[in-house]
Design an enzyme around this catalytic site. Sequence first.
Site, PDB file in Angstrom:
ATOM      1  CG  ASP A 123      -1.846   1.218   1.243  1.00 32.81           C
ATOM      2  OD1 ASP A 123      -2.314   1.621   0.161  1.00 32.81           O
ATOM      3  OD2 ASP A 123      -2.110   1.776   2.324  1.00 32.81           O
ATOM      4  CB  SER A 124       0.231   4.771  -0.897  1.00 32.40           C
ATOM      5  OG  SER A 124      -0.992   4.913  -0.212  1.00 32.40           O
TER       6      SER A 124
ATOM      7  CB  CYS B 164      -3.006   0.680  -2.512  1.00 30.19           C
ATOM      8  SG  CYS B 164      -3.017   2.414  -3.009  1.00 30.19           S
TER       9      CYS B 164
ATOM     10  CD  GLU C  28      -2.830   9.009   6.675  1.00 33.01           C
ATOM     11  OE1 GLU C  28      -2.048   9.971   6.617  1.00 33.01           O
ATOM     12  OE2 GLU C  28      -2.655   7.940   6.072  1.00 33.01           O
TER      13      GLU C  28
ATOM     14  CB  CYS D  29     -10.372   4.572   0.049  1.00 26.64           C
ATOM     15  SG  CYS D  29      -8.901   5.236   0.891  1.00 26.64           S
TER      16      CYS D  29
ATOM     17  CG  HIS E 243      -6.843   5.647   4.761  1.00 30.55           C
ATOM     18  ND1 HIS E 243      -5.951   5.241   3.816  1.00 30.55           N
ATOM     19  CD2 HIS E 243      -6.117   6.352   5.684  1.00 30.55           C
ATOM     20  CE1 HIS E 243      -4.740   5.684   4.141  1.00 30.55           C
ATOM     21  NE2 HIS E 243      -4.818   6.349   5.265  1.00 30.55           N
TER      22      HIS E 243
END
Lengths: 273, 273
Positions: A12-13, A75, A152, A187, A189
Site C-alpha cells: 500500500d502507499s 491500495c 490519519e 479506499c 482507509h
Amino acid sequence: MTSRRPSIGVFDSGFGGLTVLKALLELVPDADYVYFGDTARLPYGSKSVETVARYAVQSAHYLEKQEADLLVIACNTATALAFEQITAAAHVPVVGVVEPGADAAASASRNHKVVVIGTQATVGSHAYKKALEARGLAAREKACPLLVPLVEEGWVEHPVTEEIARIYLNEGFDDGFSDADVLLLGCTHYPLLKPLLRRVAPAPASIVDSAESTARAVAPRMQQLLGESRAEQRRAVPRLKFFATDSVEKFKLLGKRFLGHPIEDVRHVDLQE
Amino acid sequence: MTSRRPSIGVFDSGFGGLTVLKALLELVPDADYVYFGDTARLPYGSKSVETVARYAVQSAHYLEKQEADLLVIACNTATALAFEQITAAAHVPVVGVVEPGADAAASASRNHKVVVIGTQATVGSHAYKKALEARGLAAREKACPLLVPLVEEGWVEHPVTEEIARIYLNEGFDDGFSDADVLLLGCTHYPLLKPLLRRVAPAPASIVDSAESTARAVAPRMQQLLGESRAEQRRAVPRLKFFATDSVEKFKLLGKRFLGHPIEDVRHVDLQE
C-alpha cells in the site's frame, strides 16, 4: 524438511493496506506476511497515473525480492490506476482490491445500483465503474479526498468527520442513485470509518468493504501454495514483517490503529532515490 | 550586451509556495522566476526529517541547474526540517520562510506571545519556537494537519473548514496563550484561508503571513544582483517557468488558485527514480 511457509506480500502507499492485512490474518492465518508501505511518497490518491504506476511497480519488485509468493495490492488507487502495469512487471500472481470489491457489491445489491467512494485518483480512473458495469450494475463514483486525512488525524468518530461524510454521501446518493442499495468503500482507509458511515448512509444501503472482500479472494488462491506446506507449518502463527519508506516510528504509531494491534518488526527502505 | 536578468528559484513540495511567488512578483518584479513543485512526493508535512531533507536537496539542485541565482525555500516544512542541509548543498544564497516569518511576528507582537500554526512536521521540528525564542518571544505551536487538504479541496470558505479552524485555534490560544497577539501562518497553504482565519482568531491577534515576510526578506538580497543588470532589463515583465514532478495538468489547475492567475509554461520532471 526445509520447505518454507508461503508468504503473501501486501503493498500500500501507506497505512490503509493494514486493514486488508487485518482481514487476511483472520481469513488466511496459514501464511507469513510481508507488508510494504510507501509512506515517504504517500498519498497516491491525489497523483497521476504515471507517477502511481512507477511507484507501485517499484514497490511490487521490492516485495518480490522479499520472496513473496503472491502480491496483494492493498491500495485502491494503485489497483485502479496501475493493476495491469503491476501484473506485467511481477513474476508471481497479483490480486488487487477492485475486482473483489466489485464482486462483493454485485452479490450484495438487489437493485443493481452502487455508490462507490474513493480518492480523487481512484474515482478519476473509473476502475470501479467499469468493473461494476461489467457485472451489470450501475455505479455512481464520488471522490472523498478529505476522508483519508481525517482518518490519519484520528478523527474517526468526530462530529466534523460526520458532517463531511454527510456532504459527500448526499452528493453520492443523488441524481438517480438515491435508492442505491450498496455503498462500496473504495479506499482501504475507510473501514475505520465504518460505524460513522453506517449512521450517515441511507438506511437500506449495505456497506461493502473492499478490504474484507479482497481477503476472501486471496483465500482460495492460497490453497495450492498451502497444499505444499507441511501440517505443522500450517498451524504456526503468521510471521509478520513490515517495511516503510518513511519513518519507522511513525509507521508503528499510526499503523496500530489500522491493524488493530501493535506493530513490532518495521524496517526502513530507500527506493533508489 | 548578453547579460541576463537575475533568476530566483522558488521551491515547494507542491502548490503552497505559489503564495510566496505571488508575493515575490509584487515586491521583486525585476527578476525572472523558476518554480519547482515536488508534487509527486507531496505532502512533506507528514514526513520525517530524513525524507524531507533528501527530497528538498534534490529539488534545490534541480533549480540550480536551471540557473537560479538565489533559492527561496517557499515551504515551511522543508525550511523547518532541512534548511541547513539545503544551504550546505547549494552553491547560491538560500532564503527560507522561518526566519522572515519570525522577524515579522517579532515586529507585530506587543506582548511577545505568538501562536504558530503549521503542519505536523513543521511543528514537530520546533523551528518557529526556536526562532521566536531567539527574538525574546514566547511561542505556542499548533499542528493543523487538516488545513492543507481542505485548501486543496477548495473549501477555503466552507463552514466545515471554519469549524475545524475554530477547534485548532481554540487549542492554540489556550494554556497561557489566550492573550497571544500574533497568529503566525507557518504553512504556505494558509494564506488562502486568511479571511476565514481572521474571523476565527481572537480579535486582538494580528495575522502574520510567512509568504509576505519572505518576499520582503528577498527584496534586499536582490539589490546586488539587480545592480548588475541593465535598466531596460529591469523594466521587463518577469519571465515565469514552472516545473512539477507530478501531472502538469493538475499543476495548472490547482496552481492558479494559489498564484491568483493562470499558469502557462509547466514542464514535467522526473527526479531520478
